[in-house]
Scaffold this active site. Structure first.
Site, PDB file in Angstrom:
ATOM      1  N   ASP A 179     -11.661  89.103   0.630  1.00  0.00           N
ATOM      2  CA  ASP A 179     -12.854  89.305  -0.198  1.00  0.00           C
ATOM      3  C   ASP A 179     -13.367  87.967  -0.744  1.00  0.00           C
ATOM      4  O   ASP A 179     -12.576  87.083  -1.071  1.00  0.00           O
ATOM      5  CB  ASP A 179     -12.463  90.233  -1.356  1.00  0.00           C
ATOM      6  CG  ASP A 179     -13.618  90.509  -2.298  1.00  0.00           C
ATOM      7  OD1 ASP A 179     -14.597  91.133  -1.855  1.00  0.00           O
ATOM      8  OD2 ASP A 179     -13.546  90.102  -3.481  1.00  0.00           O
ATOM      9  N   GLU A 204     -14.740  87.465   4.272  1.00  0.00           N
ATOM     10  CA  GLU A 204     -16.064  87.890   3.840  1.00  0.00           C
ATOM     11  C   GLU A 204     -16.887  86.663   3.461  1.00  0.00           C
ATOM     12  O   GLU A 204     -16.710  86.101   2.370  1.00  0.00           O
ATOM     13  CB  GLU A 204     -15.990  88.849   2.642  1.00  0.00           C
ATOM     14  CG  GLU A 204     -17.358  89.429   2.309  1.00  0.00           C
ATOM     15  CD  GLU A 204     -17.601  89.742   0.839  1.00  0.00           C
ATOM     16  OE1 GLU A 204     -18.634  90.359   0.544  1.00  0.00           O
ATOM     17  OE2 GLU A 204     -16.781  89.360  -0.022  1.00  0.00           O
TER      18      GLU A 204
END
Ligand SMILES: *[C@@H]1O[C@H](CO)[C@@H](O)[C@H](O)[C@H]1NC(C)=O
Ligand SMILES: *[C@@H]1O[C@H](CO)[C@@H](O)[C@H](O)[C@H]1NC(C)=O
Ligand SMILES: *[C@@H]1O[C@H](CO)[C@@H](O)[C@H](O)[C@H]1NC(C)=O
Ligand SMILES: *[C@@H]1O[C@H](CO)[C@@H](O)[C@H](O)[C@H]1NC(C)=O
Length: 511
Positions: A212, A248
């Site tokens: 993330d 990401e």
């Protein structure tokens, strides 16, 4: 000797780009906010029998309990500790899920939130999913433990401590993203605590990580963490296997931070993919499907072997992240099925299918004011995924991956794996078709008039079952039948008003 060196070099260099799915399984599904017990069952009852390669799960580590608004989905992106203890289940349930999914050949990929801890403005106390104490104001997270020394407050140069300008890569990496306390990943102590968490997951049997907010970490700091990781658990993976890594990074162009800076660490999420595919299928900006002939790198996307691709994700399906109005979601189911069908038929990238929950979408001034709403729940407790007699899901779970058209295209991708992109046809507008060697063929009609055409499919002669309009079961086909002649040609007719204006046939749908 030379060959051995070459092989080991290739094995070493490419390891983190390899998803370690079972051979012949080529896609992941993101079971967003599901309970671990439901994922274990889904692996056994649905994902393994239907050829899904793995599951991306929601963050498994302890997070802040947010009560205002009430239990938003994004509370899971505010870590409190690395205890495996969330609304999706505890550590025993997590281990049971990983074991059972691996035992049926379905891999688990963890959404790893390692850039930051909770928001800076959250009150001190024990409002966390495992009741661990934390104090964001004093930067105290004793359950890790992290203290004031472990955050980037001193390093960030903006007045507010927040990212103010995305054109300044230092701010993007060293300052707070929407108030989230930014970990000092340059410190070996922080790197070690993160690696300890990820290694605990690896030892349990996970196959890899979605990292993330990777754009908000320096690639070199991330590499230092990744270099500390164990090899995958040999109960299920070959000796020497490295965790699959996909980062990401939202790079739609126009910013100084580029996806390519992260290729050394692993794959990267290609956000241009869903934005562009949505624009094409919606026929916005003069786009048409005929232009998809050179889809992939030809559209300015990253190299296919570095890309993790998706039509929508948990952020942009609700206007977060690289949300744009063009993103296709289950809310536009007709176009969505075509988009996912195109993605799964096309060879570019490693594919991830989204599986969502319903929420009461409500637009005010063009913005969904309910974009924060968390998963279906009873007083905060996540509702179990129930399965209806027709195999769809109940209790507010959308289960796009169980839609016939999507499930059958996951199988299509497995059947055509490794085959070339061949026999492209288009009508100069929105009627297109292409094949994958002699294994599969797909035809789309996104024009406002019927399609009726004879095409070269590349397939051996025979009668094939269209897996979009129905299932092949035994020797029968519940959908449209397509006759391929000995010269591999077939006639296709697709009404522009069909609910699913596309047809897909493959070697295993031959009758
Ligand atoms: C914890 O949550 C409860 C319930 O919303 C709230 O009353 C309490 O103030 C919270 N405590 C802190 C320290 O935020
Ligand atoms: C790998 O998984 C097995 C089965 O769960 C477990 O017994 C073993 O301890 C794990 N290996 C490591 C290195 O943790
Ligand atoms: C598209 O296809 C239809 C029939 O398949 C054809 O009539 C039409 O001329 C084609 N081309 C364009 C640009 O519409
Ligand atoms: C396609 O349709 C035409 C006209 O009906 C027919 O002559 C031809 O044999 C068909 N081709 C195939 C491959 O079925």
């Amino acid at each position: 000797m030379k060959l051995f060196l070459l092989l080991s070099a290739v094995g070493f260099c490419w390891a983190q780009y390899t998803p370690h799915t079972k051979p012949g399984r080529t896609s992941l599904v993101h079971l967003f906010e599901w309970h671990w017990a439901d994922i274990a069952l889904e692996c056994e009852q649905y994902l393994a029998p239907n050829g899904f390669g793995g599951v991306q799960i929601s963050p498994p580590n302890e997070n802040v309990v947010i009560n205002n608004p009430s239990r938003p989905w994004w509370e899971r992106y505010q870590p409190v500790s690395y205890k495996l203890c969330t609304r999706s289940g505890n550590e025993d349930e997590f281990k049971d899920m990983v074991t059972r999914c691996n035992n049926v050949g379905v891999r688990i990929y963890v959404d790893a939130v390692i850039n930051h801890m909770s928001g800076s403005g959250v009150g001190a106390g024990t409002n966390s999913t495992c009741r661990s104490y934390f104090n964001p104001g004093s930067r105290d997270f004793p359950a890790v433990p992290y203290s004031g020394w472990d955050f980037n407050d001193g390093k960030c140069k903006t007045g507010t401590g927040e990212i103010e300008n995305y054109n300044d890569p230092y701010q993007v990496r060293d300052c707070r993203l929407v108030s989230l306390l930014d970990l000092a990943l340059e410190k070996d102590y922080v790197r070690s605590k993160i690696a300890e968490y990820l290694n605990h997951l690896i030892d349990t049997g996970v196959a890899g990580f979605r990292i993330d907010a990777s754009k908000h970490m320096w690639p070199g700091d991330m590499k230092a963490v990744l270099d500390k990781l164990h090899n995958l658990n040999t109960s299920w993976f070959p000796e020497g296997s490295k965790a699959f890594i996909y980062q990401e990074v939202i790079d739609l162009g126009g910013e100084p931070i580029k996806s390519s800076e992260y290729f050394g660490n692993g794959r990267v999420t290609e956000f241009k993919y869903g934005v562009k595919l949505g624009t094409v299928l919606r026929k916005w900006s003069g786009e048409k499907m005929a232009y998809l002939k050179n889809w992939g790198e030809g559209w300015g996307f990253m190299p296919s072997d570095k890309a993790l691709v998706f039509v929508d994700n948990h952020d942009n399906q609700r206007g977060h992240g690289a949300g744009g109005a063009s993103i296709l979601t289950f809310w536009d189911s007709r176009l969505y099925k075509m988009g996912v069908g195109f993605m799964l038929a096309h060879p570019y990238g490693f594919t991830r299918v989204m599986s969502s929950f319903h929420w009461p979408r409500h637009f005010e001034n063009g913005k969904d004011v309910n974009d924060w709403i968390g998963p279906p729940n009873d007083g905060g407790v996540i509702k179990r995924v129930t399965i209806n007699p027709d195999t769809t899901c109940g209790n507010g779970w959308v289960c796009e991956h169980r839609w016939r058209q999507i499930r059958n295209m996951v199988a299509f991708r497995n059947v055509v794996d490794g085959e070339a992109f061949t026999n492209w046809w288009d009508n100069g507008s929105n009627q297109v078709a292409f094949g994958r060697g002699n294994k599969g063929f797909i035809v789309f009609n996104n024009d406002d008039w019927p399609l009726s055409v004879t095409l070269q499919t590349g397939l051996p002669a025979g009668t094939y079952c269209d897996v979009i309009s129905g299932d092949k079961s035994g020797g029968n086909c519940a959908g449209i039948k397509i006759y391929v002649s000995s010269d591999s040609k077939a006639n296709f007719s697709i009404s522009n008003s069909a609910e699913d204006p596309f047809i897909a046939i493959h070697a295993e749908s031959k009758l």
